[in-house]
Design a protein around this motif. Structure first.
Motif, PDB file in Angstrom:
ATOM      1  N   CYS A 258     -27.456 -51.812  14.494  1.00  0.00           N
ATOM      2  CA  CYS A 258     -28.599 -51.892  13.589  1.00  0.00           C
ATOM      3  C   CYS A 258     -28.669 -53.271  12.943  1.00  0.00           C
ATOM      4  O   CYS A 258     -27.645 -53.901  12.700  1.00  0.00           O
ATOM      5  N   ASP A 259     -29.900 -53.686  12.637  1.00  0.00           N
ATOM      6  CA  ASP A 259     -30.106 -55.036  12.108  1.00  0.00           C
ATOM      7  C   ASP A 259     -30.203 -55.083  10.590  1.00  0.00           C
ATOM      8  O   ASP A 259     -30.444 -56.141  10.012  1.00  0.00           O
ATOM      9  N   GLY A 260     -30.063 -53.944   9.911  1.00  0.00           N
ATOM     10  CA  GLY A 260     -30.171 -53.917   8.463  1.00  0.00           C
ATOM     11  C   GLY A 260     -31.596 -53.819   7.974  1.00  0.00           C
ATOM     12  O   GLY A 260     -31.832 -53.749   6.767  1.00  0.00           O
ATOM     13  N   ILE A 261     -32.564 -53.797   8.872  1.00  0.00           N
ATOM     14  CA  ILE A 261     -33.973 -53.661   8.505  1.00  0.00           C
ATOM     15  C   ILE A 261     -34.498 -52.302   8.946  1.00  0.00           C
ATOM     16  O   ILE A 261     -34.966 -51.506   8.137  1.00  0.00           O
ATOM     17  N   VAL A 262     -34.405 -52.033  10.235  1.00  0.00           N
ATOM     18  CA  VAL A 262     -34.825 -50.730  10.758  1.00  0.00           C
ATOM     19  C   VAL A 262     -33.859 -49.641  10.320  1.00  0.00           C
ATOM     20  O   VAL A 262     -34.251 -48.524   9.994  1.00  0.00           O
ATOM     21  N   CYS A 263     -32.575 -49.966  10.293  1.00  0.00           N
ATOM     22  CA  CYS A 263     -31.552 -49.026   9.837  1.00  0.00           C
ATOM     23  C   CYS A 263     -30.370 -49.833   9.301  1.00  0.00           C
ATOM     24  O   CYS A 263     -30.225 -51.023   9.617  1.00  0.00           O
ATOM     25  N   PRO A 264     -29.507 -49.223   8.466  1.00  0.00           N
ATOM     26  CA  PRO A 264     -28.402 -49.952   7.836  1.00  0.00           C
ATOM     27  C   PRO A 264     -27.444 -50.543   8.870  1.00  0.00           C
ATOM     28  O   PRO A 264     -27.046 -49.867   9.820  1.00  0.00           O
ATOM     29  N   ALA A 265     -27.064 -51.795   8.681  1.00  0.00           N
ATOM     30  CA  ALA A 265     -26.189 -52.472   9.634  1.00  0.00           C
ATOM     31  C   ALA A 265     -24.821 -51.816   9.731  1.00  0.00           C
ATOM     32  O   ALA A 265     -24.166 -51.872  10.780  1.00  0.00           O
ATOM     33  N   ASP A 266     -24.373 -51.195   8.630  1.00  0.00           N
ATOM     34  CA  ASP A 266     -23.053 -50.560   8.662  1.00  0.00           C
ATOM     35  C   ASP A 266     -23.123 -49.102   9.099  1.00  0.00           C
ATOM     36  O   ASP A 266     -22.121 -48.401   9.092  1.00  0.00           O
ATOM     37  N   GLY A 267     -24.308 -48.630   9.471  1.00  0.00           N
ATOM     38  CA  GLY A 267     -24.445 -47.260   9.952  1.00  0.00           C
ATOM     39  C   GLY A 267     -24.432 -46.205   8.866  1.00  0.00           C
ATOM     40  O   GLY A 267     -24.214 -45.024   9.159  1.00  0.00           O
ATOM     41  N   SER A 268     -24.692 -46.586   7.608  1.00  0.00           N
ATOM     42  CA  SER A 268     -24.694 -45.609   6.514  1.00  0.00           C
ATOM     43  C   SER A 268     -25.811 -44.579   6.712  1.00  0.00           C
ATOM     44  O   SER A 268     -26.960 -44.943   6.983  1.00  0.00           O
ATOM     45  N   ILE A 269     -25.467 -43.310   6.578  1.00  0.00           N
ATOM     46  CA  ILE A 269     -26.459 -42.245   6.767  1.00  0.00           C
ATOM     47  C   ILE A 269     -26.510 -41.296   5.574  1.00  0.00           C
ATOM     48  O   ILE A 269     -27.147 -40.244   5.635  1.00  0.00           O
ATOM     49  N   GLY A 270     -25.838 -41.661   4.463  1.00  0.00           N
ATOM     50  CA  GLY A 270     -25.855 -40.817   3.281  1.00  0.00           C
ATOM     51  C   GLY A 270     -27.283 -40.554   2.811  1.00  0.00           C
ATOM     52  O   GLY A 270     -28.077 -41.477   2.688  1.00  0.00           O
ATOM     53  N   GLY A 271     -27.624 -39.303   2.555  1.00  0.00           N
ATOM     54  CA  GLY A 271     -28.967 -38.921   2.143  1.00  0.00           C
ATOM     55  C   GLY A 271     -29.896 -38.588   3.282  1.00  0.00           C
ATOM     56  O   GLY A 271     -30.977 -38.014   3.057  1.00  0.00           O
ATOM     57  N   ASN A 272     -29.534 -38.929   4.516  1.00  0.00           N
ATOM     58  CA  ASN A 272     -30.373 -38.598   5.671  1.00  0.00           C
ATOM     59  C   ASN A 272     -30.326 -37.108   5.966  1.00  0.00           C
ATOM     60  O   ASN A 272     -29.341 -36.426   5.689  1.00  0.00           O
ATOM     61  N   GLN A 273     -31.404 -36.617   6.578  1.00  0.00           N
ATOM     62  CA  GLN A 273     -31.465 -35.214   6.988  1.00  0.00           C
ATOM     63  C   GLN A 273     -30.639 -35.004   8.249  1.00  0.00           C
ATOM     64  O   GLN A 273     -30.610 -35.866   9.144  1.00  0.00           O
ATOM     65  N   LEU A 274     -29.937 -33.866   8.337  1.00  0.00           N
ATOM     66  CA  LEU A 274     -29.172 -33.553   9.544  1.00  0.00           C
ATOM     67  C   LEU A 274     -30.104 -33.448  10.739  1.00  0.00           C
ATOM     68  O   LEU A 274     -31.223 -32.924  10.634  1.00  0.00           O
ATOM     69  N   GLN A 275     -29.650 -33.930  11.891  1.00  0.00           N
ATOM     70  CA  GLN A 275     -30.457 -33.852  13.087  1.00  0.00           C
ATOM     71  C   GLN A 275     -30.569 -32.407  13.575  1.00  0.00           C
ATOM     72  O   GLN A 275     -29.697 -31.577  13.370  1.00  0.00           O
ATOM     73  N   ARG A 276     -31.699 -32.130  14.214  1.00  0.00           N
ATOM     74  CA  ARG A 276     -32.017 -30.822  14.810  1.00  0.00           C
ATOM     75  C   ARG A 276     -32.033 -29.705  13.771  1.00  0.00           C
ATOM     76  O   ARG A 276     -31.770 -28.556  14.090  1.00  0.00           O
ATOM     77  N   GLN A 277     -32.354 -30.037  12.523  1.00  0.00           N
ATOM     78  CA  GLN A 277     -32.405 -29.039  11.451  1.00  0.00           C
ATOM     79  C   GLN A 277     -33.752 -29.134  10.730  1.00  0.00           C
ATOM     80  O   GLN A 277     -33.904 -29.906   9.788  1.00  0.00           O
ATOM     81  N   PRO A 278     -34.773 -28.388  11.156  1.00  0.00           N
ATOM     82  CA  PRO A 278     -36.060 -28.417  10.457  1.00  0.00           C
ATOM     83  C   PRO A 278     -35.916 -27.852   9.049  1.00  0.00           C
ATOM     84  O   PRO A 278     -35.137 -26.933   8.813  1.00  0.00           O
ATOM     85  N   GLU A 279     -36.702 -28.401   8.129  1.00  0.00           N
ATOM     86  CA  GLU A 279     -36.633 -27.931   6.748  1.00  0.00           C
ATOM     87  C   GLU A 279     -37.284 -26.561   6.589  1.00  0.00           C
ATOM     88  O   GLU A 279     -36.885 -25.775   5.726  1.00  0.00           O
ATOM     89  N   PHE A 280     -38.297 -26.270   7.408  1.00  0.00           N
ATOM     90  CA  PHE A 280     -39.049 -25.025   7.229  1.00  0.00           C
ATOM     91  C   PHE A 280     -39.271 -24.356   8.583  1.00  0.00           C
ATOM     92  O   PHE A 280     -39.622 -25.017   9.564  1.00  0.00           O
ATOM     93  N   GLN A 281     -39.056 -23.041   8.626  1.00  0.00           N
ATOM     94  CA  GLN A 281     -39.339 -22.251   9.815  1.00  0.00           C
ATOM     95  C   GLN A 281     -39.967 -20.930   9.389  1.00  0.00           C
ATOM     96  O   GLN A 281     -39.594 -20.361   8.353  1.00  0.00           O
ATOM     97  N   ALA A 282     -40.917 -20.453  10.178  1.00  0.00           N
ATOM     98  CA  ALA A 282     -41.563 -19.183   9.857  1.00  0.00           C
ATOM     99  C   ALA A 282     -42.036 -18.516  11.144  1.00  0.00           C
ATOM    100  O   ALA A 282     -42.356 -19.192  12.130  1.00  0.00           O
TER     101      ALA A 282
END
Length: 252
Positions: A164-188
């Motif tokens: 990562c270049d630090g613009i599109v995503c953090p250069a150090d790979g920090s993902i704190g606060g990101n949503q877990l992958q493959r986990q929709p917030e709402f299902q019905a």
């Protein structure tokens, strides 16, 4: 305990996990019950055979504590079943997909497993079934959850190889606060069925189902995602003695 070998070299690690579960329920009456539970779950550690740095040879177990409270109910003289639950999961040392460090030039990075800080999940679920008339029944379910990686969690898949270049995503790979992958917030989902009996002992039914799922990310950096989707399925059925004939369509 887990053991693997590569090129006549044996790698061995030992892990011990305690996975207790405690649940309590209270019957309010013959048709209503409330409950609470707490449990610890764990996934075994393991080995990455295709790495170039020994620091990534083994990955640690991940573990979580899950707490749930809920209620199960039969209402309207048994015509309506309604269940609900609140849950919270605290996840540590979460195992995620990663890439090896020290990759030789011209070698395609193999997929390996690594550990990150952890994640938390909080949400609720509600489901039920209603026999509206002798011919009409409706069932439904809805869930909403907030899932996110804990502060300090990193995507070693990105952070270790400088992806990562630090613009599109953090250069150090920090993902704190990101949503877990493959986990929709709402299902019905909701299903409606009409059924009845014809002369001669023939039985018929028609049913429609609608399923909705909100946006879900497909990577831990939350750079790519699948949009909301709603699917509709239809089915018609006729039972004639020993014969059962159905006509159905998916994703109409």
């Amino acid at each position: 305990s887990n053991t693997t070998s590569q090129d006549d070299v044996i790698f061995r690690e030992n892990w011990t996990e305690f996975t207790p579960r405690l649940s309590v329920d209270y019957q309010l009456d013959d048709n209503q019950m409330v409950y609470a539970s707490i449990a610890r779950g764990a996934k075994s550690g393991g080995f990455n055979n295709t790495v170039f740095n020994e620091s990534q040879r083994a990955f640690e177990p991940d573990e979580n504590w899950t707490t749930e409270v809920g209620s199960k109910n039969d209402l309207l003289n048994g015509k309506l079943r309604l269940n609900g639950a609140l849950f919270y999961t605290n996840w540590n040392d979460l195992q995620i997909a990663s890439s090896p460090i020290g990759i030789p030039a011209g070698v395609t990075p193999p997929a390996i497993v690594d550990n990150t800080g952890g994640a938390s999940i909080f949400g609720f679920e509600l489901d039920g079934a209603w026999t509206a008339t002798d011919n009409l029944s409706i069932d439904f379910a809805v869930s909403k959850s907030k899932t996110e990686y804990k502060d300090g969690s990193k995507s070693s898949r990105i952070g270790l190889i400088g992806g990562c270049d630090g613009i599109v995503c953090p250069a150090d790979g920090s993902i704190g606060g990101n949503q877990l992958q493959r986990q929709p917030e709402f299902q019905a989902s909701v299903g409606v069925e009409l059924a009845g009996e014809l002369s001669g002992g023939y039985y018929w039914s028609v049913r429609g189902d609608v399923n909705h799922q909100s946006k879900q990310f497909i990577d831990e950096l939350n750079l790519a995602w699948l949009p909301d989707r709603t699917l509709v399925n239809l089915r018609a059925n006729m039972q004639m003695g020993e014969f059962d004939v159905s006509l159905w369509a998916k994703n109409v």
